[in-house]
Design a protein around this motif. Structure first.
Motif, mmCIF file in Angstrom:
data_model
loop_
_atom_site.group_PDB
_atom_site.id
_atom_site.type_symbol
_atom_site.label_atom_id
_atom_site.label_comp_id
_atom_site.label_asym_id
_atom_site.label_seq_id
_atom_site.Cartn_x
_atom_site.Cartn_y
_atom_site.Cartn_z
ATOM 1 N N SER A 106 31.571 49.521 51.446
ATOM 2 C CA SER A 106 31.438 49.580 49.997
ATOM 3 C C SER A 106 32.590 50.360 49.383
ATOM 4 C CB SER A 106 30.110 50.251 49.628
ATOM 5 O OG SER A 106 29.026 49.545 50.193
ATOM 6 N N PRO A 107 33.115 49.895 48.227
ATOM 7 C CA PRO A 107 34.170 50.663 47.557
ATOM 8 C C PRO A 107 33.627 52.004 47.082
ATOM 9 C CG PRO A 107 33.379 48.898 46.139
ATOM 10 C CD PRO A 107 32.759 48.679 47.483
ATOM 11 N N ILE A 108 34.477 53.006 47.124
ATOM 12 C CA ILE A 108 34.094 54.355 46.707
ATOM 13 C C ILE A 108 34.740 54.654 45.367
ATOM 14 C CG2 ILE A 108 34.217 56.817 47.250
ATOM 15 C CD1 ILE A 108 34.369 56.060 50.191
ATOM 16 N N VAL A 109 33.950 55.139 44.426
ATOM 17 C CA VAL A 109 34.479 55.641 43.163
ATOM 18 C C VAL A 109 34.488 57.155 43.253
ATOM 19 C CG1 VAL A 109 34.133 55.835 40.680
ATOM 20 C CG2 VAL A 109 33.676 53.665 41.827
ATOM 21 N N HIS A 110 35.666 57.729 43.142
ATOM 22 C CA HIS A 110 35.803 59.184 43.221
ATOM 23 C C HIS A 110 35.628 59.777 41.827
ATOM 24 C CE1 HIS A 110 37.851 57.844 46.929
ATOM 25 N NE2 HIS A 110 37.350 58.964 47.429
ATOM 26 N N LEU A 111 34.590 60.584 41.674
ATOM 27 C CA LEU A 111 34.285 61.232 40.397
ATOM 28 C C LEU A 111 34.803 62.666 40.446
ATOM 29 C CD1 LEU A 111 32.809 61.294 37.631
ATOM 30 C CD2 LEU A 111 30.764 62.050 38.874
ATOM 31 N N GLY A 112 35.789 62.953 39.631
ATOM 32 C CA GLY A 112 36.383 64.285 39.617
ATOM 33 C C GLY A 112 35.719 65.182 38.584
ATOM 34 N N GLN B 175 31.422 59.344 45.026
ATOM 35 C CA GLN B 175 31.770 60.563 45.743
ATOM 36 C C GLN B 175 32.337 61.586 44.763
ATOM 37 O OE1 GLN B 175 33.902 60.111 49.484
ATOM 38 N NE2 GLN B 175 35.100 61.947 49.071
ATOM 39 N N ALA B 176 31.710 62.758 44.713
ATOM 40 C CA ALA B 176 32.165 63.815 43.805
ATOM 41 C C ALA B 176 33.326 64.572 44.420
ATOM 42 C CB ALA B 176 31.016 64.766 43.498
ATOM 43 N N CYS B 177 34.304 64.924 43.596
ATOM 44 C CA CYS B 177 35.499 65.641 44.049
ATOM 45 C C CYS B 177 35.745 66.839 43.136
ATOM 46 C CB CYS B 177 36.734 64.739 44.002
ATOM 47 S SG CYS B 177 36.569 63.160 44.863
ATOM 48 N N VAL C 171 41.410 60.857 41.733
ATOM 49 C CA VAL C 171 40.054 60.528 41.296
ATOM 50 C C VAL C 171 40.129 59.287 40.407
ATOM 51 C CG1 VAL C 171 39.315 62.943 41.405
ATOM 52 C CG2 VAL C 171 40.058 61.988 39.224
ATOM 53 N N ASP C 172 39.016 58.572 40.336
ATOM 54 C CA ASP C 172 38.962 57.360 39.524
ATOM 55 C C ASP C 172 38.392 57.631 38.139
ATOM 56 O OD1 ASP C 172 39.777 55.508 41.687
ATOM 57 O OD2 ASP C 172 37.891 56.172 42.586
#
Length: 320
Positions: free
Chosen positions: A91-97, A128-130, A146-147
């Protein structure tokens, strides 16, 4: 000679920090290791990119100014290439900063609700939280680290698109024994001489709401520099009596014992943004932003009784 992407990233961080020591700390490198990376990059590019004074302060050379925008794009394309290569592997990951630490701003139950809601809306996506250093909020999005960035502050970069999730009030955090702690109504003029915390790596524009720069000349606000990686560091500095701080009213439920949050009565609310790269219109990114909008509204409803009267957060309309 090919460009070393680790050297390019180090240069981008250094360009934002404008100081070798701070940039090295952000990269978890020693200053000498960072110097070696920069020297390697300058050999690869074939021109000097920065000038450095004895105190470690950095100025970009004209060549460095020309190179920086391309460097950001290079890093973004490299991350996009990796993301596309991995598309068939899961699954694609969306990085939430999130500036500071995710746990500073999103209570664990709310975070679990957010992840569940996004999973139901877009089951092929993972969130995914960053953590994002306070001094690198724009850069984290522009370079693809981050996205989506969840943040207050001001953003005016042409490469960024901002969506208002809600408007939030501001509060003043002081120790419970502070002379202002017993006041029920705090106005900006009541704290004119009160030193406020300034994070030295953050841009003046991003710090503006927390220094009341939208109400008065920043030169009129006494500040104390506090190097902070998380909200916990900021709260500790307030608890230690180093200075007070203005904060978002949404953080009131997470204020540590020994501190009190005082509503600022004549201070206008500010927007909480979801920030993305302007041309990044992937379904998963837009879905995450819509989920954030819905969930921030739910957060306001859930915690409205915990936010001091007069400084409540207000959900933004759907078309903001």
């Amino acid at each position: 000679m090919d460009l070393d992407l680790s050297c390019v990233e180090s240069f981008v961080v250094l360009a934002y920090e404008r100081h070798f020591g701070r940039a090295a700390a952000c990269l978890n490198l020693s200053s000498s290791a960072l110097s070696k990376r920069l020297a390697r990059l300058e050999r690869q590019v074939g021109v000097r990119l920065i000038d450095r004074d004895p105190g470690g302060y950095v100025e970009l050379t004209p060549a460095g100014d020309r190179f920086i925008s391309h460097a950001r794009e290079l890093l973004r394309h490299a991350r996009e290439a990796r993301r596309h290569a991995l598309q068939g592997e899961g699954s694609p990951i969306v990085h939430l900063g999130i500036p500071g630490s995710p746990s500073d701003h999103i209570p664990v139950p709310t975070w679990k609700t957010m992840v569940t809601a996004i999973a139901q809306t877009l089951p092929t996506c993972r969130l995914q939280a960053c953590s994002v250093p306070y001094g690198r909020v724009e850069e984290s999005v522009l370079t693809g680290r981050v996205d989506v960035l969840l943040s207050t502050g001001e953003f005016d970069h042409s490469g960024l698109s901002t969506t208002v999730l809600m408007r939030v009030g501001r509060v003043l955090l002081v120790p419970v024994h502070h002379e202002l702690a017993g006041e029920r109504r705090i106005r900006a003029m009541d704290m004119a001489d009160l030193p406020l915390i300034r994070e030295p790596t953050a841009t003046t524009r991003w710090m503006k709401p927390w220094l009341l720069g939208d109400l008065r000349d920043p030169a009129d606000t006494p500040t104390v520099d506090v190097s902070a990686r998380t909200l916990a560091d900021v709260q500790k500095a307030v608890l230690d009596g180093r200075a007070a701080t203005v904060a978002s009213a949404t953080l009131v439920p997470m204020v540590r014992p020994g501190l009190t949050a005082l509503p600022l009565r004549d201070v206008p609310s500010i927007p909480l943004f979801a920030v993305r790269r302007r041309h990044d219109e992937r379904d998963e990114v837009l879905t995450v932003i819509e989920a954030l909008r819905v969930l921030t509204a739910a957060f306001v409803t859930t915690h409205s009784q915990e936010v001091p009267d007069g400084s409540q957060a207000v959900a933004a309309p759907a078309n903001s």
